[in-house]
Write a protein that holds these residues in place. Structure first.
Motif, PDB file in Angstrom:
ATOM      1  N   ARG A 281       0.857  -1.186   0.000  1.00 54.29           N
ATOM      2  CA  ARG A 281       0.000   0.000   0.000  1.00 54.29           C
ATOM      3  C   ARG A 281       0.893   1.235   0.000  1.00 54.29           C
ATOM      4  O   ARG A 281       2.108   1.110   0.116  1.00 54.29           O
ATOM      5  CB  ARG A 281      -0.927  -0.022   1.219  1.00 54.29           C
ATOM      6  CG  ARG A 281      -0.188  -0.090   2.543  1.00 54.29           C
ATOM      7  CD  ARG A 281      -1.153  -0.331   3.693  1.00 54.29           C
ATOM      8  NE  ARG A 281      -2.138   0.735   3.778  1.00 54.29           N
ATOM      9  CZ  ARG A 281      -3.331   0.587   4.368  1.00 54.29           C
ATOM     10  NH1 ARG A 281      -3.660  -0.567   4.902  1.00 54.29           N
ATOM     11  NH2 ARG A 281      -4.165   1.600   4.432  1.00 54.29           N
TER      12      ARG A 281
ATOM     13  N   ASP B 256      -0.375   6.397  -6.835  1.00 58.71           N
ATOM     14  CA  ASP B 256      -1.684   6.219  -6.205  1.00 58.71           C
ATOM     15  C   ASP B 256      -2.737   5.721  -7.188  1.00 58.71           C
ATOM     16  O   ASP B 256      -3.760   5.160  -6.781  1.00 58.71           O
ATOM     17  CB  ASP B 256      -2.173   7.541  -5.611  1.00 58.71           C
ATOM     18  CG  ASP B 256      -1.417   7.898  -4.347  1.00 58.71           C
ATOM     19  OD1 ASP B 256      -0.709   7.025  -3.828  1.00 58.71           O
ATOM     20  OD2 ASP B 256      -1.522   9.050  -3.892  1.00 58.71           O
TER      21      ASP B 256
ATOM     22  N   GLU C 137      -5.331  -1.351  -6.790  1.00 61.44           N
ATOM     23  CA  GLU C 137      -4.803  -2.038  -5.613  1.00 61.44           C
ATOM     24  C   GLU C 137      -4.504  -3.498  -5.898  1.00 61.44           C
ATOM     25  O   GLU C 137      -3.507  -4.048  -5.421  1.00 61.44           O
ATOM     26  CB  GLU C 137      -5.806  -1.924  -4.456  1.00 61.44           C
ATOM     27  CG  GLU C 137      -5.273  -2.461  -3.146  1.00 61.44           C
ATOM     28  CD  GLU C 137      -6.210  -2.203  -1.987  1.00 61.44           C
ATOM     29  OE1 GLU C 137      -6.064  -2.887  -0.959  1.00 61.44           O
ATOM     30  OE2 GLU C 137      -7.084  -1.322  -2.111  1.00 61.44           O
TER      31      GLU C 137
ATOM     32  N   LYS D 243      -0.803  -5.302  -5.700  1.00 66.08           N
ATOM     33  CA  LYS D 243      -0.554  -6.507  -4.910  1.00 66.08           C
ATOM     34  C   LYS D 243       0.032  -7.621  -5.777  1.00 66.08           C
ATOM     35  O   LYS D 243       0.967  -8.324  -5.372  1.00 66.08           O
ATOM     36  CB  LYS D 243      -1.849  -6.980  -4.249  1.00 66.08           C
ATOM     37  CG  LYS D 243      -1.666  -8.140  -3.277  1.00 66.08           C
ATOM     38  CD  LYS D 243      -2.980  -8.486  -2.604  1.00 66.08           C
ATOM     39  CE  LYS D 243      -2.754  -9.574  -1.549  1.00 66.08           C
ATOM     40  NZ  LYS D 243      -2.139 -10.793  -2.092  1.00 66.08           N
TER      41      LYS D 243
ATOM     42  N   ASP E 221      -7.556   4.301   3.847  1.00 65.74           N
ATOM     43  CA  ASP E 221      -7.133   3.963   2.482  1.00 65.74           C
ATOM     44  C   ASP E 221      -6.779   5.206   1.675  1.00 65.74           C
ATOM     45  O   ASP E 221      -7.041   5.285   0.476  1.00 65.74           O
ATOM     46  CB  ASP E 221      -8.237   3.172   1.770  1.00 65.74           C
ATOM     47  CG  ASP E 221      -9.561   3.934   1.709  1.00 65.74           C
ATOM     48  OD1 ASP E 221      -9.691   4.960   2.417  1.00 65.74           O
ATOM     49  OD2 ASP E 221     -10.458   3.514   0.953  1.00 65.74           O
TER      50      ASP E 221
END
Length: 608
Positions: free
Chosen positions: A195, A249, A253, A257, A496
């Motif tokens: 993250r 950003d 996500e 990962k 988040d």
């Protein structure tokens, strides 16, 4: 040479010892190769007993040659190399290791002195015999020519072998002095992260990002595997991809990962020379099965890319991702320099803010090994430097005194167009608190304050936006928050938020609050100051240092004073404006690139 007991040989030193051992055991003089080999062993710190046993085990040795004490010496030496002897005689091993290293240091000192004298004399003779002067710039080339001159060797035959040995050593030491070595950066923490980087992870992220921009190629990256019993070099191209993914950003996500999982799979496999669990030696103690620390065995058996002249830097979440036991053993074998980081000692100094004693004990063990392993330590604040030195003194922990405070960086100022305001349900004015959500950060105090504010202002109460990941010890925060519908209207928890979105919050908040009980450095507070956002902080020294003593503060537990300060900021916009102007006038910002460059120079400088 005639002796009555083998111990009489121990009265001899150096060349005389080797010649005497050959005479007594093999009844002859040593050949040139054997003489040089055993002189080298002595110089490296090997004991005389080791050399006697080695000679006695040769095929030339006549077993009928009975010498008093020899058989016992051979048995004792064999025990020293048994794994069980090492396991059950650790204290004796430490004493012998100290003795061996002292002998080695003494021999190195003598060798360097003798080498210097002999080189000077030999070069003077060379000038006389060859009729020309030798300049300082070509000393090494002339010395090599001298060694290859057979006619001249006949004039120095008495010390030819010793001179050649010392000359080779001189060449190696000189080349290592000229060569700065490689900096190896531990990126295990980054490989575990999936993250946007925050806190300690932000520090290692920015340093690795900076290192990738340097033109020199003397930087490598490595990681420990999942079981932390082996390490592997990571390709620079893979590190570049990893940094881009963590930094962006806008990356999905799931994609982030998957990329990081792919990086982990590429580096987390075993190779020849890496050791598996078979090297752990079990034994039983009081009915429990215990595993010996196998780091020493692994270190001696594994292939390691480090060399004596290299610098190893590890500044991540090392108590969770590194293996200091293994690095300590590798350092004893190789002798590299290690640069570590000290962020704070809260688990040791204020364990009441931690979830259990297990982590506190583990962290104390990590701190002790950090002090033992490190040649240099950087700290993130003046407060953390003083704390580190105090812990070493109070706990009587030996370690380096080469400790440097290097202030962390501030974010780059960028204007951000924000489109998630309605989705986040942010209405009107708001106050921010950027921090992980855990007991030490004192979110419970802010909930109590905002309850009182809601009673005073009702629907006009500015929202409190708490930005950060959920951590430990916050059951009371969750209970308080979810039991009060009014609190849920005026307080939001966001876990988040990426860097771009965080920038918008700093730019548009009325002010920020940081009521933490303790900090190593107030990174959120310094970020807010960069955006000229006024802050109210607790009186912990690190937060005062981060805000450069420009902002109002009070004790972390003083609810009434906190309420008064926050209420004044809400009801008096001129106060906010004047503090913002004060920040613009007096606050001194620092870029992350400046921090990384300063840390890089500190890690690689050669010293006096």
């Amino acid at each position: 040479m005639t002796i009555k007991h083998i111990m009489e040989l121990f009265a001899l030193d150096g060349r005389d010892f080797v010649i005497g051992s050959y005479d007594v055991l093999l009844h002859r003089e040593p050949d040139a190769h054997g003489l040089l080999y055993y002189l080298g062993c002595l110089n490296r710190g090997y004991g005389k007993a080791y050399i006697i046993v080695q000679i006695a085990r040769s095929e030339e040795f006549d077993s009928s040659n009975k010498i008093n004490g020899l058989e016992r010496l051979i048995r004792d030496e064999a025990k020293k190399h048994s794994i069980f002897f090492h396991i059950f005689n650790r204290k004796l091993n430490i004493n012998r290791l100290i003795e061996k290293n002292l002998v080695h240091l003494d021999n190195v000192s003598k060798s360097i002195n003798d080498s210097a004298v002999q080189l000077i004399n030999a070069l003077k003779d060379f000038e006389i015999n060859h009729g020309n002067s030798v300049s300082r710039n070509n000393v090494i080339d002339e010395k090599r020519n001298f060694l290859q001159d057979d006619n001249y060797h006949t004039n120095i035959k008495s010390y030819k072998e010793d001179f050649y040995f010392l000359s080779k050593r001189f060449d190696r030491l000189l080349s290592e002095y000229k060569y700065n070595g490689i900096m190896f950066v531990d990126i295990t923490t980054l490989l575990k992260w999936n993250r946007p980087p925050v806190g300690i992870v932000r520090t290692i992220f920015e340093f690795v990002k900076y290192s990738l921009t340097r033109k020199d190629k003397s930087i490598e990256y490595f990681t420990f595997n999942a079981s932390r019993d082996a390490l592997k070099i990571v390709k620079r191209s893979l590190v570049e991809i990893m940094i881009q993914v963590l930094e962006n950003d806008n990356v999905d996500e799931i994609f982030r990962k998957n990329v990081l999982d792919l990086a982990k799979r590429e580096v987390d496999f075993r190779e020849d020379g890496e050791i598996d669990q078979a090297y752990l030696v079990p034994y039983s103690q009081n009915g429990f099965s215990v595993l010996f620390d196998a780091s020493k065995i692994i270190a001696k058996s594994m292939h390691c890319p480090f060399r004596r002249i290299d610098n190893i830097i590890s500044i991540g979440l090392d108590w969770d991702s590194s293996n200091y036991d293994l690095l300590l053993e590798l350092k004893k074998i190789i002798g590299f320099k290690f640069i570590g980081a000290y962020y704070d000692g809260i688990p040791i100094i204020k364990p009441e803010f931690l979830p259990n004693d297990i982590f506190c004990n583990m962290f104390f063990d990590y701190f002790c090994k950090l002090s033992e392993l490190s040649d240099r330590v950087f700290t993130i604040s003046k407060k953390s430097k003083a704390e580190y030195l105090s812990l070493m003194e109070n706990e009587m922990i030996p370690g380096t005194k080469d400790i440097k405070y290097i202030r962390l960086g501030d974010p780059e100022l960028n204007k951000i167009e924000y489109h998630n305001k309605e989705e986040r349900k942010i209405n009107g004015k708001f106050v921010v608190y950027v921090s992980t959500i855990e007991k030490r950060k004192n979110h419970i105090l802010l909930l109590h304050i905002w309850k009182k504010l809601y009673h005073k202002y009702g629907e006009r109460t500015p929202q409190l936006i708490c930005i950060g990941m959920w951590g430990w010890g916050v059951d009371d925060v969750k209970s308080e928050y979810f039991a009060d519908s009014n609190l849920q209207k005026c307080v939001k928890f966001l876990d988040d938020v990426g860097n771009n979105e965080l920038t918008w919050f700093y730019e548009n908040a009325s002010f920020a609050v940081f009521p933490s009980h303790d900090e190593g450095w107030g990174l959120g507070a310094s970020e807010a100051m960069t955006y000229s956002l006024p802050c109210i902080t607790s009186s912990t020294p690190a937060l005062l240092e981060a805000t450069q003593n420009l902002m109002p503060f009070c004790e972390a537990n003083n609810k009434d004073q906190w309420f008064d300060l926050i209420d004044e900021m809400i009801s008096n916009p001129d106060k906010i404006e004047s503090l913002g102007l004060l920040i613009k006038e007096k606050y001194v910002s620092k870029k992350w690139q400046e921090f990384s460059c300063e840390l890089f120079e500190y890690a690689t400088y050669k010293g006096e």
